[in-house]
Design a protein around this motif. Structure first.
Motif, PDB file in Angstrom:
ATOM      1  N   ASP A 485      -8.836   0.468  70.522  1.00 18.89           N
ATOM      2  CA  ASP A 485      -9.316   0.972  69.233  1.00 18.89           C
ATOM      3  C   ASP A 485      -8.192   1.534  68.631  1.00 18.89           C
ATOM      4  N   CYS A 486      -7.373   2.355  69.163  1.00 24.03           N
ATOM      5  CA  CYS A 486      -6.197   3.205  68.463  1.00 24.03           C
ATOM      6  C   CYS A 486      -5.349   2.073  68.195  1.00 24.03           C
ATOM      7  N   GLU A 491      -2.506  -1.140  63.628  1.00 23.71           N
ATOM      8  CA  GLU A 491      -1.985  -2.184  62.902  1.00 23.71           C
ATOM      9  C   GLU A 491      -2.461  -2.128  61.279  1.00 23.71           C
ATOM     10  N   HIS A 492      -3.492  -1.251  60.951  1.00 29.24           N
ATOM     11  CA  HIS A 492      -3.863  -1.278  59.683  1.00 29.24           C
ATOM     12  C   HIS A 492      -3.514   0.175  59.007  1.00 29.24           C
ATOM     13  N   ALA A 493      -2.649   0.811  59.643  1.00 28.33           N
ATOM     14  CA  ALA A 493      -2.285   2.171  59.247  1.00 28.33           C
ATOM     15  C   ALA A 493      -1.922   1.988  57.860  1.00 28.33           C
ATOM     16  N   GLU A 494      -0.774   1.218  57.603  1.00 32.70           N
ATOM     17  CA  GLU A 494      -0.209   0.997  56.528  1.00 32.70           C
ATOM     18  C   GLU A 494      -1.272   0.892  55.163  1.00 32.70           C
ATOM     19  N   GLU A 504      -2.101   8.623  62.625  1.00 31.50           N
ATOM     20  CA  GLU A 504      -0.763   8.532  63.468  1.00 31.50           C
ATOM     21  C   GLU A 504      -1.403   8.733  65.020  1.00 31.50           C
ATOM     22  N   PRO A 505      -0.598   8.256  65.866  1.00 33.50           N
ATOM     23  CA  PRO A 505      -0.929   8.159  67.303  1.00 33.50           C
ATOM     24  C   PRO A 505      -0.763   9.814  67.735  1.00 33.50           C
ATOM     25  N   LEU A 536     -13.430  -3.482  61.380  1.00 31.18           N
ATOM     26  CA  LEU A 536     -12.236  -4.461  61.824  1.00 31.18           C
ATOM     27  C   LEU A 536     -12.585  -5.490  62.850  1.00 31.18           C
ATOM     28  N   GLN A 537     -13.371  -4.998  63.802  1.00 32.16           N
ATOM     29  CA  GLN A 537     -13.776  -5.749  64.891  1.00 32.16           C
ATOM     30  C   GLN A 537     -14.828  -6.763  64.605  1.00 32.16           C
TER      31      GLN A 537
END
Length: 611
Positions: A485-486, A491-494, A504-505, A536-537
């Protein structure tokens, strides 16, 4: 009951080959769910054969009889036994299973139907006509037949070989309705083909349930005529033409105006390469496209066709081919969202004609079904929404309100104001409704709903230009998730950062939320991330965050617009009408309610018996 002796080992189960009849019945369970499934397979075969006219007859909801007649290319006598063999087809080259240009290609439909019913196929190719019969999986000999052209497939006693399936059938009426829905979907996909659906339960020629003659003209004219026949003239009259292309994928069709909405998703028809589909991702994109102009309890009406290179979409993910999988799901979803929003914006202030029809029906005191439904919020709800406003946005809305209210009367010389789409303001009644005169009738405008949309669109434009302001958290909030999930969220952080959400991680299985959108105020970052993750899923994309931001903007617009009960001068009313004509989607408020009603002079005169 004594328990078995644990010292006695059970006999080793043996692997054995199923017989052909059992294999066909298993395949039939996957392909033929109900009579409508059989009709779908047979009509698709007729379309693949190049038919220009197809007639479907059924009795007792399709349980006792299904007959499909077409004028397609037909089959030669020596091809009939092969047509009943599993995985035998003329529609694809076995070396390329991705380049699919036909409806059917598995080669399972006919043998499956013959395994669970009594199937007869009569066909003519050239000068020779023949027929073959199969019952319970046992095929008979090929015999000569009398047939002018094409193919006639007759299926009797569906599921007689598997009587347990009959217990799961619904009533004859429900099964007949499912057959009609199937035929109508295929008729929408092929507007140049004629369709006739008959209920022959009473014998004889039966009763025509549905008829659609072949359409003429170009593709859009033909499709518009077919949709008017299938979905009704009101849909065709209130639908927008859709034609958009992105990276090799083209979307065509028609989508109804927001004010022509439905209480459920029964009028949503989606097609991929001409094939009717029910795809969760595509339906989600459709909701996202209309989310800004419809309330949650209303659903748009559309008939949309996505066409692309067959290698870009996998139609083989479901035995009944009702679901598809795109190589790039985001491309298809983005095309639907952007294409529909662009069309709705181009429609400007246009509202559906059904609004006027409902108004005239109210004057006649006749029961008329509502096309839209949205109650005004209570004073308590408005106060709560106002308290949730972010600093600065209320001032922006009030400034906009003041600018419209103090706008000078537009200097219109040619044409006169009555020649403009929303006409010239003549009066204000009950301090909320503007009466305007047009060349062809009159317009009644809800001043609060109209101004609410104008303010909302301006706020959205300013947000798009300046971006979403983010507020940094004094102490970052750590959210524990699975590593998968992280990775998905990162992948969509931007994209999330563009909406004011900074993540952020933070070690294995954790994310640190450092910024949240300022307009949302205090938020539960963990709950917000999980909502975005679920979307998203489920759909491959998420509009949760943007939807929340738009909801705040909508509340700000509601409280910054001209209020009900406020008297307006002629100059202010005309300024509002002109701004509506220039603003996209001003025909409905933020909740999907119409902002104005247009009444034709001929309709008004008819109310008073003058015509």
């Amino acid at each position: 009951m004594n328990s078995p002796n644990p010292n006695i080992r059970a006999a080793q189960p043996q692997i054995r080959q199923l017989d052909e009849a059992a294999v066909n019945r298993i395949a039939a369970g996957e392909v033929v769910e109900r009579p409508a499934s059989a009709v779908k397979e047979l009509v698709e075969n007729a379309l693949d054969a190049g038919a220009t006219r197809i007639e479907v007859g059924f009795a007792d909801g399709g349980k006792t009889l299904i007959r499909v007649m077409d004028d397609g290319c037909g089959m030669a006598p020596d091809q009939l036994p092969l047509a009943l063999a599993r995985h035998a087809t003329s529609k694809i080259d076995g070396s390329d299973l991705l380049n699919i240009h036909t409806f059917g290609f598995r080669g399972e439909a006919l043998p499956s139907l013959g395994a669970v019913g009594r199937l007869t196929i009569a066909s003519r190719a050239g000068d020779a006509a023949a027929e073959i019969t199969v019952a319970g999986g046992q095929a008979g000999a090929v015999k000569p037949a009398a047939l002018n052209a094409g193919t006639v497939v007759t299926l009797r006693d569906l599921f007689y070989a598997t009587p347990a399936r009959l217990k799961f059938m619904r009533t004859d009426r429900a099964e007949a309705q499912a057959i009609a829905d199937t035929v109508k979907r295929l008729a929408m996909a092929e507007p140049f083909v004629g369709f006739v659906l008959r209920d022959v339960s009473g014998g004889g020629e039966g009763r025509i349930v549905f008829r659609a003659d072949p359409e003429s003209g170009d593709l859009f004219d033909a499709l518009h005529g077919r949709l008017a026949r299938v979905l009704g003239a009101e849909f065709a009259e209130n639908a927008l033409r859709i034609d958009a292309t992105r990276e090799g994928v083209r979307m065509t069709g028609y989508a109804a105006l927001p004010t022509y909405s439905r209480g459920s998703a029964v009028a949503q028809y989606l097609f991929v390469n001409g094939r009717p589909v029910r795809d969760k991702m595509l339906y989600g994109a459709l909701r996202a496209a209309y989310q800004d102009v419809l309330s949650r309890d209303r659903h748009p009406a559309v008939a949309l066709f996505l066409d692309c290179d067959p290698t870009l979409v996998d139609v083989n993910v479901h035995p009944a081919k009702s679901e598809v999988r795109f190589r790039d799901p985001g491309l298809a979803r983005g095309l639907i969202v952007s294409g529909l929003r662009h069309a709705l914006a181009e429609a400007g202030h246009r509202a559906s004609t059904t609004v006027a029809g409902a108004t005239l029906g109210a004057f006649r005191a006749e029961p008329v079904g509502r096309i839209y439904q949205m109650d005004r919020p209570s004073p308590q709800a408005r106060a709560l929404a106002y308290s949730a406003q972010a600093p600065g946005f209320a001032d922006m809305a009030e400034d906009w309100s003041a600018r419209v209210e103090s706008a000078p009367e537009p200097q219109v010389e040619e044409p006169p104001a009555t020649a403009l789409p929303l006409g010239a303001a003549r009066a204000q009644v009950h301090e909320n409704y503007i009466i305007a005169q047009t060349e062809t009738g009159m317009v009644i405008v809800d001043q609060h709903a109209a101004h609410e949309r104008l303010v909302y669109e301006r706020l959205k434009r300013q947000m798009a230009e300046s971006g979403v302001a983010a507020q940094a958290l004094l102490i970052p909030e750590i959210v524990d998730l699975s590593e998968a999930d992280c990775a998905l969220l990162m992948e969509h952080a931007e994209a999330l950062a563009g909406l004011g959400l900074g993540i952020e991680p933070f070690g294995p299985g954790s994310l640190a939320v450092r910024e949240t959108p300022a307009i949302l105020g205090p938020v539960n970052a963990g709950a917000l991330l999980r909502d975005i993750l679920d979307e998203l899923q489920d759909q491959g994309a998420s509009g949760t965050l943007k939807l929340r931001i738009d909801a705040i903007l909508s509340r700000v617009a509601c409280h910054g617009s001209v209020r009900s009960g406020r008297r307006m001068s002629a100059e202010e009313m005309n300024a509002l009408l002109r701004e509506m004509e220039r603003t996209p989607m001003s025909g409905q408020c933020n909740h999907g309610r119409p902002t104005y009603v247009e009444l034709r002079l001929s309709d008004i005169e008819r109310l008073f018996g003058r015509t």
